[in-house]
Write an enzyme that holds these catalytic residues in place. Structure first.
Site, PDB file in Angstrom:
ATOM      1  N   ARG A  52       0.863  -1.179   0.000  1.00  0.00           N
ATOM      2  CA  ARG A  52       0.000   0.000   0.000  1.00  0.00           C
ATOM      3  C   ARG A  52       0.896   1.225   0.000  1.00  0.00           C
ATOM      4  O   ARG A  52       1.585   1.508   0.973  1.00  0.00           O
ATOM      5  CB  ARG A  52      -0.908  -0.036   1.238  1.00  0.00           C
ATOM      6  CG  ARG A  52      -1.909   1.095   1.335  1.00  0.00           C
ATOM      7  CD  ARG A  52      -2.920   0.797   2.442  1.00  0.00           C
ATOM      8  NE  ARG A  52      -3.870   1.870   2.616  1.00  0.00           N
ATOM      9  CZ  ARG A  52      -3.698   2.896   3.440  1.00  0.00           C
ATOM     10  NH1 ARG A  52      -2.605   2.989   4.186  1.00  0.00           N
ATOM     11  NH2 ARG A  52      -4.625   3.835   3.532  1.00  0.00           N
ATOM     12  N   SER A 121     -12.543  -2.637  -0.118  1.00  0.00           N
ATOM     13  CA  SER A 121     -12.777  -2.090   1.221  1.00  0.00           C
ATOM     14  C   SER A 121     -14.229  -1.676   1.359  1.00  0.00           C
ATOM     15  O   SER A 121     -14.755  -0.968   0.492  1.00  0.00           O
ATOM     16  CB  SER A 121     -11.908  -0.844   1.451  1.00  0.00           C
ATOM     17  OG  SER A 121     -10.547  -1.192   1.461  1.00  0.00           O
ATOM     18  N   LYS A 150      -4.785   5.474   9.533  1.00  0.00           N
ATOM     19  CA  LYS A 150      -5.617   6.051   8.484  1.00  0.00           C
ATOM     20  C   LYS A 150      -6.747   6.840   9.126  1.00  0.00           C
ATOM     21  O   LYS A 150      -7.357   6.376  10.087  1.00  0.00           O
ATOM     22  CB  LYS A 150      -6.187   4.927   7.607  1.00  0.00           C
ATOM     23  CG  LYS A 150      -7.026   5.412   6.439  1.00  0.00           C
ATOM     24  CD  LYS A 150      -7.554   4.253   5.613  1.00  0.00           C
ATOM     25  CE  LYS A 150      -8.450   4.770   4.494  1.00  0.00           C
ATOM     26  NZ  LYS A 150      -8.910   3.675   3.623  1.00  0.00           N
TER      27      LYS A 150
HETATM   28  N1  TZP Z   1      -8.090   0.827   6.106  1.00  0.00           N
HETATM   29  C1  TZP Z   1      -8.949   0.939   7.123  1.00  0.00           C
HETATM   30  S1  TZP Z   1      -8.142   1.162   8.588  1.00  0.00           S
HETATM   31  C2  TZP Z   1      -6.629   1.094   7.846  1.00  0.00           C
HETATM   32  C3  TZP Z   1      -6.784   0.911   6.493  1.00  0.00           C
HETATM   33  C4  TZP Z   1      -5.712   0.823   5.510  1.00  0.00           C
HETATM   34  C5  TZP Z   1      -5.343   1.233   8.588  1.00  0.00           C
HETATM   35  C6  TZP Z   1      -5.059   0.052   9.460  1.00  0.00           C
HETATM   36  O1  TZP Z   1      -3.851   0.264  10.156  1.00  0.00           O
HETATM   37  P1  TZP Z   1      -3.565  -0.372  11.590  1.00  0.00           P
HETATM   38  O2  TZP Z   1      -2.218   0.191  11.954  1.00  0.00           O
HETATM   39  O3  TZP Z   1      -3.508  -1.859  11.418  1.00  0.00           O
HETATM   40  O4  TZP Z   1      -4.654   0.087  12.512  1.00  0.00           O
END
Ligand code: TZP
Ligand code: MG
Length: 224
Positions: A52, A121, A150
Site C-alpha cells: 500500500r 474495502s 488512516k
Molecule cells: N483501512 C482501514 S483502517 C486502515 C486501512 C488501511 C489502517 C489500518 O492500520 P492499523 O495500523 O492496522 O490500525
C-alpha cells in the site's frame, strides 16, 4: 487460483488469516526498507501481503512490487497491490485491492480477469453486497477500531459482524486497530482473518509480531 479458473475461495479464506499491509511511514519510523519489512512479515507467517503506497511514482512502485513479489513467491504468499491495477498487472501480482473511491470493482474485475484476486474495502452491509455483485473475492471491513494509521470512520465489532453476514459466502478481513488482543473478537465476528499495518510494521520485531498474530488468529479459528 489457476491461470484460467476463478479464484478458489476456500484457499483464499485460509490465505486471509494474517494479512500484512505495508505502510511507508511505518517502515521509515522503524528504519526498514519495504523489502526488509516484507521479508520480516512473511518469515513471521503473514499468509497474504499487500503493498500500500499512496505517494509514489509508477516506476518506483513497479520496481518495489517486482522485488516484493520475488520474496512473496519464495514463501508461497500471494501479493496484492493497493489501488494500482496497472502495477499489479505489470509485475504479475496475485491481486488488487481497491476502496470505494478507486476504480469501480466491476471495472477492475474486467481488467484483471477471473483468476486474479480482487479485494474491496467496505464499511456497510450495502457496500458489501455491491462489492460481491461487482465480482470481489474478499472484502476488507473497517476501520473496526480507532487507528492512527488512516483517518477513517470506525464501524466497531457490531459493524464488522453486519458486514460479514452480508458478504457471505465471500471471506472478509477486519482492518483498523486490530492486534493480537482483539484478533479473536474479529474471528468470532465472522472474519476469515485480520489485516494489520502497525501491529506488524510498527514493531521492532516485525517477524515475531507476525508470528504472534497468526497464532492468535489460528487459536481463535480452532476454538470457534
Ligand atoms: N483501512 C482501514 S483502517 C486502515 C486501512 C488501511 C489502517 C489500518 O492500520 P492499523 O495500523 O492496522 O490500525
Ligand atoms: Mg484505495
Amino acid at each position: 487460483s489457476g491461470a484460467l479458473g476463478r479464484v478458489d475461495l476456500g484457499l483464499l479464506t485460509r490465505q486471509l488469516r494474517l494479512y500484512a499491509v505495508t505502510d511507508p511511514h511505518c517502515n521509515q519510523k522503524a528504519g526498514r526498507s519495504l523489502l526488509e519489512a516484507v521479508t520480516a512479515a512473511v518469515r513471521g507467517g503473514a499468509t497474504i501481503l499487500q503493498i500500500r503506497e499512496k505517494d509514489i511514482d509508477g516506476g518506483d512502485f513497479f520496481t518495489e512490487a517486482a522485488a516484493a513479489l520475488k520474496v512473496c513467491r519464495a514463501y508461497g504468499v500471494p501479493l496484492i497491490i493497493n489501488d494500482r491495477v496497472d502495477v499489479a498487472l505489470a509485475v504479475g501480482a496475485e491481486g488488487v485491492h481497491v476502496g470505494q473511491s478507486d476504480l469501480p470493482a466491476a471495472v477492475v474485475r474486467a481488467m484483471i480477469g477471473p483468476s486474479r484476486i480482487l479485494g474491496v474495502s467496505v464499511k456497510t452491509p450495502e457496500q458489501a453486497a455491491a462489492a460481491r455483485a461487482a465480482g470481489a473475492d474478499y472484502l476488507g471491513a473497517g476501520a473496526v477500531l480507532p487507528t492512527g494509521t488512516k483517518d477513517t470512520d470506525v464501524i466497531g465489532l457490531g459493524g464488522l459482524e453486519a458486514v460479514a453476514a452480508a458478504a457471505a459466502p465471500l471471506p472478509i478481513v477486519a482492518i483498523g486497530g486490530v492486534s493480537a488482543a482483539n484478533a479473536g473478537d474479529c474471528v468470532n465476528a465472522g472474519c476469515a482473518g485480520i489485516a494489520v499495518v502497525s501491529a506488524i510494521f510498527a514493531q521492532a520485531d516485525a517477524e515475531g509480531a507476525a508470528r504472534s498474530l497468526l497464532a492468535a488468529v489460528d487459536e481463535a479459528l480452532a476454538t470457534k
